[in-house]
Each structure stands twice: as structure tokens, then as C-alpha cells.
Write a protein that holds these residues in place. Structure first.
Motif, PDB file in Angstrom:
ATOM      1  N   TRP A  35      26.080  79.385  42.037  1.00  7.78           N
ATOM      2  CA  TRP A  35      26.994  80.489  41.781  1.00  7.78           C
ATOM      3  C   TRP A  35      27.799  80.149  40.533  1.00  7.78           C
ATOM      4  O   TRP A  35      28.314  79.040  40.401  1.00  7.78           O
ATOM      5  CB  TRP A  35      27.941  80.703  42.952  1.00  7.78           C
ATOM      6  N   ARG A  37      30.740  82.195  37.800  1.00  4.56           N
ATOM      7  CA  ARG A  37      31.630  83.342  37.724  1.00  4.56           C
ATOM      8  C   ARG A  37      32.110  83.523  36.298  1.00  4.56           C
ATOM      9  O   ARG A  37      32.163  82.577  35.512  1.00  4.56           O
ATOM     10  CB  ARG A  37      32.817  83.198  38.673  1.00  4.56           C
ATOM     11  N   ARG A  44      31.341  82.188  31.143  1.00  2.00           N
ATOM     12  CA  ARG A  44      30.798  82.002  32.471  1.00  2.00           C
ATOM     13  C   ARG A  44      30.973  80.546  32.883  1.00  2.00           C
ATOM     14  O   ARG A  44      30.666  79.634  32.113  1.00  2.00           O
ATOM     15  CB  ARG A  44      29.322  82.390  32.480  1.00  2.00           C
ATOM     16  N   ASP A  89      40.788  83.719  41.111  1.00  2.00           N
ATOM     17  CA  ASP A  89      39.385  83.751  41.519  1.00  2.00           C
ATOM     18  C   ASP A  89      38.720  85.071  41.154  1.00  2.00           C
ATOM     19  O   ASP A  89      37.507  85.231  41.323  1.00  2.00           O
ATOM     20  CB  ASP A  89      39.254  83.517  43.024  1.00  2.00           C
ATOM     21  N   ALA A  91      36.760  87.639  39.355  1.00  2.00           N
ATOM     22  CA  ALA A  91      35.683  87.477  38.373  1.00  2.00           C
ATOM     23  C   ALA A  91      34.457  88.230  38.861  1.00  2.00           C
ATOM     24  O   ALA A  91      34.419  88.708  40.003  1.00  2.00           O
ATOM     25  CB  ALA A  91      35.343  86.001  38.177  1.00  2.00           C
ATOM     26  N   TYR A  93      30.850  87.421  39.985  1.00  2.00           N
ATOM     27  CA  TYR A  93      30.146  86.250  40.494  1.00  2.00           C
ATOM     28  C   TYR A  93      28.645  86.482  40.386  1.00  2.00           C
ATOM     29  O   TYR A  93      28.133  87.520  40.828  1.00  2.00           O
ATOM     30  CB  TYR A  93      30.543  85.977  41.946  1.00  2.00           C
TER      31      TYR A  93
END
Length: 122
Positions: A35, A37, A44, A89, A91, A93
Motif C-alpha cells: 500500500w 498513499r 507517493r 492520513d 490521501a 491509497y
């Protein structure tokens, strides 16, 4: 490999959410699933990865202890359980699959999902 990420949404700070990434088209046994984000205006960044064959997991320092990556072999799906969410957090993903060594780098991944948005409100 085709990847489809889903599960994003709007959540309040302190809440939890689970992202899913369903894979199809090829066996994943030789892959690392990850993962990443990307927040608005930022590059990224790596979040977490799991080696499919061993189940070994890796995390960015910023999410260690907060996020948990896992996989379901039968469903060919990778999950990202996100707890104690913070506004930072927020973003898009992305899930990714690759066989490269440098799994913390986007360049190591050949296949990408379409991204799922997470917004954490304060």
C-alpha cells in the motif's frame, strides 16, 4: 495482475477503516503486495507491504503500530486495517504488486490499483 482497491471513505479522527485490494490474473506467490498513499501536493509514499509467500510484513515508521497489513490467500486479497486515524492520513491509497527487492519504492512495483480515497476529518 489486475488490482482493485476499495474501502476508502470519510472518517472522523480516531476512527478506523479497512482497505481491501483484490487481485486477479496471476498467482501472487512470488509477489510483494503493498500500500502506498499520496496526499494532495505530495509524492507517493510507502505505507506497508507484505510478502505473499511468507506473510512477512513491513511498515513505514509513520504508521507502525497504527496500521496492519494482512492477506487472505483464498480471496487473493490484501487488507490494510487502519486505526486511530489522523487528518494527516488523508490521501489516496493505492495498492501495488511487484517482485522487486526495494519494496519501499514505487519503482519496484509493476502493477497498480486505481486508488481509493480516505479523508479523515478533525
Amino acid at each position: 495482475v489486475q488490482l482493485q482497491a476499495y474501502g476508502g471513505g470519510l472518517v472522523q479522527a480516531g476512527g478506523s477503516l479497512r482497505l481491501s485490494c483484490a487481485a486477479s490474473g496471476r498467482t501472487l506467490s512470488n509477489y510483494v503486495m503493498a500500500w502506498f498513499r499520496q496526499a494532495p501536493g505530495k509524492e507517493r509514499e510507502f505505507v506497508s507491504a507484505i510478502r505473499w509467500i511468507s506473510g512477512s510484513t513491513y511498515y513505514a515508521d509513520s504508521v507502525k503500530g497504527q496500521f496492519t497489513i494482512s492477506r487472505d490467500n483464498a480471496k487473493n486479497t490484501v487488507y490494510l486495517q487502519m486505526n486511530s486515524l489522523k487528518p494527516e492520513d488523508t490521501a489516496v491509497y493505492y495498492c501495488a504488486a511487484g517482485a522487486g527487492t526495494y519494496f519501499r519504492l514505487p519503482q519496484a512495483y509493476n502493477y497498480w490499483g486505481q486508488g481509493t480515497h480516505l479523508t479523515v476529518s478533525s
